[in-house]
Structure formats: C-alpha cells, structure tokens
Motif scaffolding. Structure first.
Motif, PDB file in Angstrom:
ATOM      1  N   LEU A  50     -37.457 -30.673   0.514  1.00 10.04           N
ATOM      2  CA  LEU A  50     -38.473 -30.552   1.564  1.00 10.04           C
ATOM      3  C   LEU A  50     -39.773 -31.223   1.140  1.00 10.04           C
ATOM      4  CD1 LEU A  50     -37.888 -26.832   2.643  1.00 10.04           C
ATOM      5  CD2 LEU A  50     -37.290 -28.888   3.955  1.00 10.04           C
ATOM      6  N   LYS A  51     -40.173 -31.005  -0.110  1.00 13.88           N
ATOM      7  CA  LYS A  51     -41.396 -31.640  -0.620  1.00 13.88           C
ATOM      8  C   LYS A  51     -41.280 -33.161  -0.591  1.00 13.88           C
ATOM      9  CE  LYS A  51     -43.341 -29.744  -4.378  1.00 13.88           C
ATOM     10  NZ  LYS A  51     -43.406 -29.033  -5.691  1.00 13.88           N
ATOM     11  N   ALA A  52     -40.123 -33.676  -0.973  1.00 13.84           N
ATOM     12  CA  ALA A  52     -39.914 -35.129  -1.000  1.00 13.84           C
ATOM     13  C   ALA A  52     -40.039 -35.739   0.397  1.00 13.84           C
ATOM     14  CB  ALA A  52     -38.547 -35.454  -1.594  1.00 13.84           C
ATOM     15  N   ARG A  53     -39.756 -34.931   1.402  1.00 17.57           N
ATOM     16  CA  ARG A  53     -39.842 -35.393   2.783  1.00 17.57           C
ATOM     17  C   ARG A  53     -41.164 -34.999   3.442  1.00 17.57           C
ATOM     18  NH1 ARG A  53     -34.988 -34.976   1.040  1.00 17.57           N
ATOM     19  NH2 ARG A  53     -33.263 -36.192   1.849  1.00 17.57           N
ATOM     20  N   ASP A  54     -42.085 -34.467   2.625  1.00 14.67           N
ATOM     21  CA  ASP A  54     -43.412 -34.060   3.084  1.00 14.67           C
ATOM     22  C   ASP A  54     -43.332 -33.051   4.241  1.00 14.67           C
ATOM     23  OD1 ASP A  54     -46.154 -34.133   2.635  1.00 14.67           O
ATOM     24  OD2 ASP A  54     -46.478 -35.600   4.242  1.00 14.67           O
ATOM     25  N   ILE A  55     -42.412 -32.099   4.085  1.00 15.07           N
ATOM     26  CA  ILE A  55     -42.238 -31.036   5.084  1.00 15.07           C
ATOM     27  C   ILE A  55     -42.965 -29.791   4.575  1.00 15.07           C
ATOM     28  CG2 ILE A  55     -40.548 -29.557   6.237  1.00 15.07           C
ATOM     29  CD1 ILE A  55     -38.568 -31.899   5.992  1.00 15.07           C
ATOM     30  N   ASP A  56     -43.663 -29.124   5.466  1.00 14.01           N
ATOM     31  CA  ASP A  56     -44.443 -27.945   5.115  1.00 14.01           C
ATOM     32  C   ASP A  56     -43.538 -26.833   4.592  1.00 14.01           C
ATOM     33  OD1 ASP A  56     -46.342 -25.955   4.857  1.00 14.01           O
ATOM     34  OD2 ASP A  56     -46.691 -25.740   7.019  1.00 14.01           O
ATOM     35  N   LEU A  57     -43.712 -26.477   3.323  1.00 13.74           N
ATOM     36  CA  LEU A  57     -42.877 -25.458   2.685  1.00 13.74           C
ATOM     37  C   LEU A  57     -43.070 -24.083   3.316  1.00 13.74           C
ATOM     38  CD1 LEU A  57     -43.322 -26.467  -1.053  1.00 13.74           C
ATOM     39  CD2 LEU A  57     -41.419 -27.022   0.470  1.00 13.74           C
ATOM     40  N   LYS A  58     -44.270 -23.825   3.806  1.00 13.12           N
ATOM     41  CA  LYS A  58     -44.568 -22.525   4.400  1.00 13.12           C
ATOM     42  C   LYS A  58     -43.677 -22.244   5.616  1.00 13.12           C
ATOM     43  CE  LYS A  58     -48.396 -19.577   5.647  1.00 13.12           C
ATOM     44  NZ  LYS A  58     -49.830 -19.419   5.662  1.00 13.12           N
ATOM     45  N   GLU A  59     -43.356 -23.281   6.374  1.00 10.04           N
ATOM     46  CA  GLU A  59     -42.499 -23.122   7.551  1.00 10.04           C
ATOM     47  C   GLU A  59     -41.125 -22.569   7.177  1.00 10.04           C
ATOM     48  OE1 GLU A  59     -42.160 -26.285  10.429  1.00 10.04           O
ATOM     49  OE2 GLU A  59     -44.032 -27.154   9.694  1.00 10.04           O
TER      50      GLU A  59
END
Length: 71
Positions: A50-59
């Motif tokens: 998720l981080k590698a895809r710049d997706i908000d981890l909080k979601e």
C-alpha cells in the motif's frame, strides 16, 4: 471492491490480535509464536505494498506500528 479489501484486511488484523493474545497465554509455545509472526509478515507485506502505491494506510487500518502491536 475497495470495501471488500478493507474488510478482508480488517479480518486479518483481528486474527492477528487474537494470535497476539494466544501467544501471551502460551508464552513458551513455538506454535503460537509462529502464528503471531505469520500474521505480522502478512500485514507487513500488505502495508508495504500500500505504501509503495501511495495509498493511505489509515483507510485500511494499517497506520499502526506492526512491530509494537504484533511482535
């Protein structure tokens, strides 16, 4: 689809929390140590992707320190 993925990840987090509790109840049992480590590895992999895809981890409920929470 996003909601399904979020739900699946939340179930894995719940199972990881259960594994942590089981490990605390059985501190010398390698099975429970391994189970806890396996959940950590799965969640760490998901979190890194998720981080590698710049997706908000909080979601996805992964804006936590897995090392402190699970290990």
């Amino acid at each position: 689809m996003d909601e399904a993925i979020k739900y699946i990840i939340s179930r894995v987090i719940d199972n990881a929390n259960d594994a942590v509790a089981e490990s605390k109840d059985n501190p010398t049992d390698d099975f429970y140590k391994g189970k806890k480590l396996a959940y950590y590895e799965v969640l760490d992999t998901i979190k890194n992707e998720l981080k590698a895809r710049d997706i908000d981890l909080k979601e996805f409920g992964l804006d936590i320190e897995l090392e402190k929470t699970i290990l």
